[in-house]
Design an enzyme around this catalytic site. Structure first.
Site, mmCIF file in Angstrom:
data_model
loop_
_atom_site.group_PDB
_atom_site.id
_atom_site.type_symbol
_atom_site.label_atom_id
_atom_site.label_comp_id
_atom_site.label_asym_id
_atom_site.label_seq_id
_atom_site.Cartn_x
_atom_site.Cartn_y
_atom_site.Cartn_z
ATOM 1 N N GLU A 138 0.708 -1.274 -0.038
ATOM 2 C CA GLU A 138 -0.125 -0.001 0.057
ATOM 3 C C GLU A 138 0.784 1.197 0.000
ATOM 4 O OE1 GLU A 138 -2.945 -0.163 -0.455
ATOM 5 O OE2 GLU A 138 -4.344 -1.351 1.010
ATOM 6 N N PRO A 139 1.329 1.844 -1.149
ATOM 7 C CA PRO A 139 2.146 2.732 -1.028
ATOM 8 C C PRO A 139 1.578 4.205 -0.986
ATOM 9 C CG PRO A 139 1.887 2.000 -3.421
ATOM 10 C CD PRO A 139 1.164 1.101 -2.613
ATOM 11 N N GLU A 140 0.296 4.207 -1.100
ATOM 12 C CA GLU A 140 -0.323 5.484 -1.132
ATOM 13 C C GLU A 140 0.452 6.802 -0.198
ATOM 14 O OE1 GLU A 140 -1.626 2.477 -0.999
ATOM 15 O OE2 GLU A 140 -3.645 2.404 -1.836
ATOM 16 N N LEU A 141 0.808 6.548 1.129
ATOM 17 C CA LEU A 141 1.034 7.698 1.853
ATOM 18 C C LEU A 141 2.119 8.339 1.353
ATOM 19 C CD1 LEU A 141 -1.354 6.674 3.734
ATOM 20 C CD2 LEU A 141 0.262 7.218 5.737
#
Length: 275
Positions: A138-141
């Site tokens: 989950e690379p979103e941040l």
């Protein structure tokens, strides 16, 4: 199901009681654009309404399962405003949750990259078969975005879920994902789809009403714990994040528009130390 020719972003087929939905934008690593999301919903409608279909398999064509929601499309559309973002995020969320909410068992067959929105889609499936070369995260941040479908905390321990989400991990290998409880089984490279289809064919041989009712009983466990309310609250938070906008996201998109998406991804990577 509709004829395969009626889809532009998917390859769909039915055999031996199993509907196979293959994400097919290999030139974009099966990035989930709006057209694909709408077609996934059409394919799921068809599979769920077809009495001959008793299990659904989801896979990706080419080098990987999917890179997640299509950042290039977002870069080009430049969405602004609460109403626009609500429509985008509602479609992202509802499409992912089709696999969780489907009355029929769903199986993800994963190889290569499976990150961000695609990771959430694989988590939403009842069973996930991962090839040894599968990579999750989950690379979103890391580029100023939020999480659309906050399923990971329901699948992993709090320590694992927070480590992946808060630090934007996107290189969680298949064996570690298995240890964390994020996948059901790890198989040799190239065997993910074969394994998923074999499981699906066996499911298709069982009493369909028995399977549907048993899945309903399993899902009820999570309903009692409040999963739908928690996911809806997390979606509202993501809507606030995207509507307000993050300086990191603005910078990422500015670079993508001025140079290229690859340049923006390189900028993102340059900001963080190797772990």
């Amino acid at each position: 199901m509709p004829d395969a020719a009626s889809y532009e972003t998917l390859n769909c087929s039915v055999a031996d009681g199993v509907a196979h939905i293959e994400l097919s934008r290999p030139e974009r690593l099966n990035a989930l654009n709006k057209a694909m999301l709408l077609e996934i919903n059409r394919a799921m409608d068809a599979a769920e309404s077809d009495a001959d279909v008793r299990a659904i398999v989801l896979s990706g064509a080419g080098k990987g399962f999917s890179s997640g929601f299509d950042l290039k499309e977002q870069m080009q559309r430049a969405p602004k405003g609460a109403q626009v973002w609500r429509e985008i995020l509602d479609l992202d969320f509802s499409t992912t949750m089709r696999f969780w909410r489907s009355p029929k068992p769903t199986i993800a067959a994963v190889h290569g990259p499976c990150v961000a929105g695609a990771f959430e889609m694989a988590l939403a499936c009842d069973i996930t078969i991962a090839a040894e070369d599968a990579v999750f995260g989950e690379p979103e941040l890391k580029f100023g975005a939020g999480i659309v479908t906050m399923l990971l905390p329901w699948m992993a321990s709090p320590k694992h879920a927070k480590r992946i989400i808060l630090s934007g991990q996107d290189r969680v290998g298949a064996s570690l994902a298995m240890q964390m409880g994020l996948v059901s089984e790890v198989v040799p490279p190239g065997r993910h789809l074969e394994t998923a289809m074999r499981i699906a064919r066996n499911l298709a041989k069982m009493d369909p009403d028995l399977v549907v009712q048993t899945k309903k009983a399993i899902q009820r466990t999570y309903d009692v714990q409040g999963i739908e309310a928690a996911l809806a609250a997390a979606l509202d938070i993501d809507h606030a994040i995207e509507s307000h906008g993050s300086p990191d996201k603005a910078r990422f998109m500015d670079i993508a528009r001025a140079e290229s998406l690859q340049a923006a991804l390189a900028w993102r990577a340059s900001r963080f130390e190797e772990e």
